[in-house]
Design a protein around this motif. Sequence first.
Motif, PDB file in Angstrom:
ATOM      1  N   PRO A  70       0.873  -1.042  -0.030  1.00  0.00           N
ATOM      2  CA  PRO A  70       0.052  -0.074   0.055  1.00  0.00           C
ATOM      3  C   PRO A  70       1.017   1.208   0.010  1.00  0.00           C
ATOM      4  N   ILE A  71       0.297   2.369  -0.734  1.00  0.00           N
ATOM      5  CA  ILE A  71       1.113   3.517  -0.925  1.00  0.00           C
ATOM      6  C   ILE A  71       1.070   4.409   0.563  1.00  0.00           C
ATOM      7  N   LYS A  72      -0.048   4.162   1.245  1.00  0.00           N
ATOM      8  CA  LYS A  72      -0.360   4.869   2.456  1.00  0.00           C
ATOM      9  C   LYS A  72       0.146   3.947   3.636  1.00  0.00           C
ATOM     10  N   LYS A  73       1.168   4.528   4.418  1.00  0.00           N
ATOM     11  CA  LYS A  73       2.055   3.663   5.347  1.00  0.00           C
ATOM     12  C   LYS A  73       1.036   3.154   6.550  1.00  0.00           C
ATOM     13  N   ASP A  74      -0.004   3.620   6.474  1.00  0.00           N
ATOM     14  CA  ASP A  74      -0.928   3.160   7.823  1.00  0.00           C
ATOM     15  C   ASP A  74      -1.732   1.879   7.536  1.00  0.00           C
ATOM     16  N   PHE A  75      -1.495   1.268   6.098  1.00  0.00           N
ATOM     17  CA  PHE A  75      -2.044   0.027   6.103  1.00  0.00           C
ATOM     18  C   PHE A  75      -0.866  -1.218   5.783  1.00  0.00           C
ATOM     19  N   LEU A  76      -1.308  -2.306   6.145  1.00  0.00           N
ATOM     20  CA  LEU A  76      -0.329  -3.491   6.190  1.00  0.00           C
ATOM     21  C   LEU A  76      -0.014  -4.041   4.544  1.00  0.00           C
ATOM     22  N   PHE A  77       1.307  -4.539   4.631  1.00  0.00           N
ATOM     23  CA  PHE A  77       1.698  -5.435   3.401  1.00  0.00           C
ATOM     24  C   PHE A  77       0.933  -6.627   3.498  1.00  0.00           C
ATOM     25  N   HIS A  78       0.853  -7.158   2.280  1.00  0.00           N
ATOM     26  CA  HIS A  78      -0.040  -8.420   1.907  1.00  0.00           C
ATOM     27  C   HIS A  78       0.656  -9.101   0.766  1.00  0.00           C
ATOM     28  N   SER A  79       1.009 -10.461   1.317  1.00  0.00           N
ATOM     29  CA  SER A  79       1.589 -11.250   0.303  1.00  0.00           C
ATOM     30  C   SER A  79       0.823 -12.844   0.305  1.00  0.00           C
ATOM     31  N   GLU A  80       0.887 -13.260  -0.968  1.00  0.00           N
ATOM     32  CA  GLU A  80       0.297 -14.647  -1.029  1.00  0.00           C
ATOM     33  C   GLU A  80       0.836 -15.328  -2.042  1.00  0.00           C
ATOM     34  N   ILE A  81       0.981 -16.841  -2.034  1.00  0.00           N
ATOM     35  CA  ILE A  81       1.629 -17.805  -3.034  1.00  0.00           C
ATOM     36  C   ILE A  81       0.558 -18.315  -4.025  1.00  0.00           C
ATOM     37  N   ILE A  82       0.848 -18.201  -5.243  1.00  0.00           N
ATOM     38  CA  ILE A  82       0.002 -18.902  -6.293  1.00  0.00           C
ATOM     39  C   ILE A  82       0.809 -19.825  -6.952  1.00  0.00           C
ATOM     40  N   ASP A  83       0.185 -21.003  -6.902  1.00  0.00           N
ATOM     41  CA  ASP A  83       1.216 -22.333  -7.445  1.00  0.00           C
ATOM     42  C   ASP A  83       0.221 -22.683  -8.632  1.00  0.00           C
ATOM     43  N   LEU A  84       0.991 -22.475  -9.769  1.00  0.00           N
ATOM     44  CA  LEU A  84       0.611 -22.905 -11.264  1.00  0.00           C
ATOM     45  C   LEU A  84       1.649 -23.683 -11.930  1.00  0.00           C
ATOM     46  N   GLN A  85       2.449 -24.648 -11.092  1.00  0.00           N
ATOM     47  CA  GLN A  85       3.375 -25.644 -11.728  1.00  0.00           C
ATOM     48  C   GLN A  85       2.344 -26.588 -12.262  1.00  0.00           C
ATOM     49  N   GLU A  86       1.200 -26.892 -11.800  1.00  0.00           N
ATOM     50  CA  GLU A  86       0.496 -27.851 -12.240  1.00  0.00           C
ATOM     51  C   GLU A  86      -0.734 -27.571 -13.191  1.00  0.00           C
ATOM     52  N   LEU A  87      -0.766 -26.050 -13.713  1.00  0.00           N
ATOM     53  CA  LEU A  87      -1.837 -25.576 -14.388  1.00  0.00           C
ATOM     54  C   LEU A  87      -1.810 -26.275 -15.801  1.00  0.00           C
ATOM     55  N   GLU A  88      -3.096 -26.995 -15.928  1.00  0.00           N
ATOM     56  CA  GLU A  88      -3.320 -27.759 -17.100  1.00  0.00           C
ATOM     57  C   GLU A  88      -4.228 -27.035 -18.087  1.00  0.00           C
ATOM     58  N   VAL A  89      -4.989 -26.180 -17.793  1.00  0.00           N
ATOM     59  CA  VAL A  89      -5.685 -25.233 -18.673  1.00  0.00           C
ATOM     60  C   VAL A  89      -5.672 -23.774 -18.259  1.00  0.00           C
ATOM     61  N   SER A  90      -5.628 -22.936 -19.129  1.00  0.00           N
ATOM     62  CA  SER A  90      -5.836 -21.517 -18.828  1.00  0.00           C
ATOM     63  C   SER A  90      -6.979 -21.306 -17.978  1.00  0.00           C
ATOM     64  N   ALA A  91      -6.929 -20.430 -16.928  1.00  0.00           N
ATOM     65  CA  ALA A  91      -7.732 -20.035 -15.904  1.00  0.00           C
ATOM     66  C   ALA A  91      -7.893 -18.346 -15.566  1.00  0.00           C
ATOM     67  N   PHE A  92      -8.879 -18.363 -15.082  1.00  0.00           N
ATOM     68  CA  PHE A  92      -9.189 -16.665 -14.579  1.00  0.00           C
ATOM     69  C   PHE A  92      -9.648 -16.653 -13.119  1.00  0.00           C
ATOM     70  N   GLU A  93      -9.217 -15.724 -12.505  1.00  0.00           N
ATOM     71  CA  GLU A  93      -9.806 -15.535 -11.011  1.00  0.00           C
ATOM     72  C   GLU A  93      -9.778 -14.110 -10.750  1.00  0.00           C
ATOM     73  N   ARG A  94     -10.927 -13.922 -10.133  1.00  0.00           N
ATOM     74  CA  ARG A  94     -11.082 -12.460  -9.572  1.00  0.00           C
ATOM     75  C   ARG A  94     -10.599 -12.414  -8.100  1.00  0.00           C
ATOM     76  N   LYS A  95      -9.762 -11.585  -7.557  1.00  0.00           N
ATOM     77  CA  LYS A  95      -9.261 -11.578  -6.316  1.00  0.00           C
ATOM     78  C   LYS A  95      -9.624  -9.987  -5.589  1.00  0.00           C
ATOM     79  N   GLU A  96     -10.044  -9.888  -4.323  1.00  0.00           N
ATOM     80  CA  GLU A  96     -10.077  -8.705  -3.593  1.00  0.00           C
ATOM     81  C   GLU A  96      -9.165  -8.910  -2.433  1.00  0.00           C
ATOM     82  N   LEU A  97      -8.110  -7.985  -2.412  1.00  0.00           N
ATOM     83  CA  LEU A  97      -6.901  -8.232  -1.354  1.00  0.00           C
ATOM     84  C   LEU A  97      -7.279  -7.072  -0.588  1.00  0.00           C
TER      85      LEU A  97
END
Length: 172
Positions: free
Chosen positions: A145-172
């Motif tokens: 976040p640009i404003k320093k009063d909000f926390l950093f967020h991190s997450e892992i996405i594992d696509l090693q076994e992706l067999e077909v193209s995919a789409f996801e909507r994320k709200e972080l």
Amino acid sequence: MLSDNETLYFSSNKPGGKGGYDLYLSRKEESGWSDPVGLSFINSEVDDRYVGLTAKGDVLFYSMKYKEKDKLVMAKIPAPFQPLKIFQVNGKITALNSSSPLEAIVQVFDTHTQKLVSAVKAPQNTGEFYLLLKGGATYDISVNPIKKDFLFHSEIIDLQELEVSAFERKEL
């Protein structure tokens, strides 16, 4: 150009083909585009042109000359000729317990190479971002976040076994 932004199908009457126009594939590499590879599984002695693929990237439609007329043909694409599998993320950065959008920098790192793959800015007015990730890898998506009063967020996405193209909507 296909959805992975790295695979190009085209038609050419360049020397060395099967005859007339033939269909070719080239892939984007670090140094430029690979040498064209003829689509030997479909090219014929007559003109093969006007190519299109399904969204999944496993079926090809093209035009070929047959008795002086254009004929629409459909063919299954062998795996080595298919576009790379991709994972599309449409996202929005918001304040916790609120739907108010936040301005942030979204960075994507390949966890194996530790290299930065992508960095986009989610603007304050919408908080929205878009990512296009290649299959076959694991990614760390980091939200700063640009404003320093909000926390950093991190997450892992594992696509090693992706067999077909995919789409996801994320709200972080």
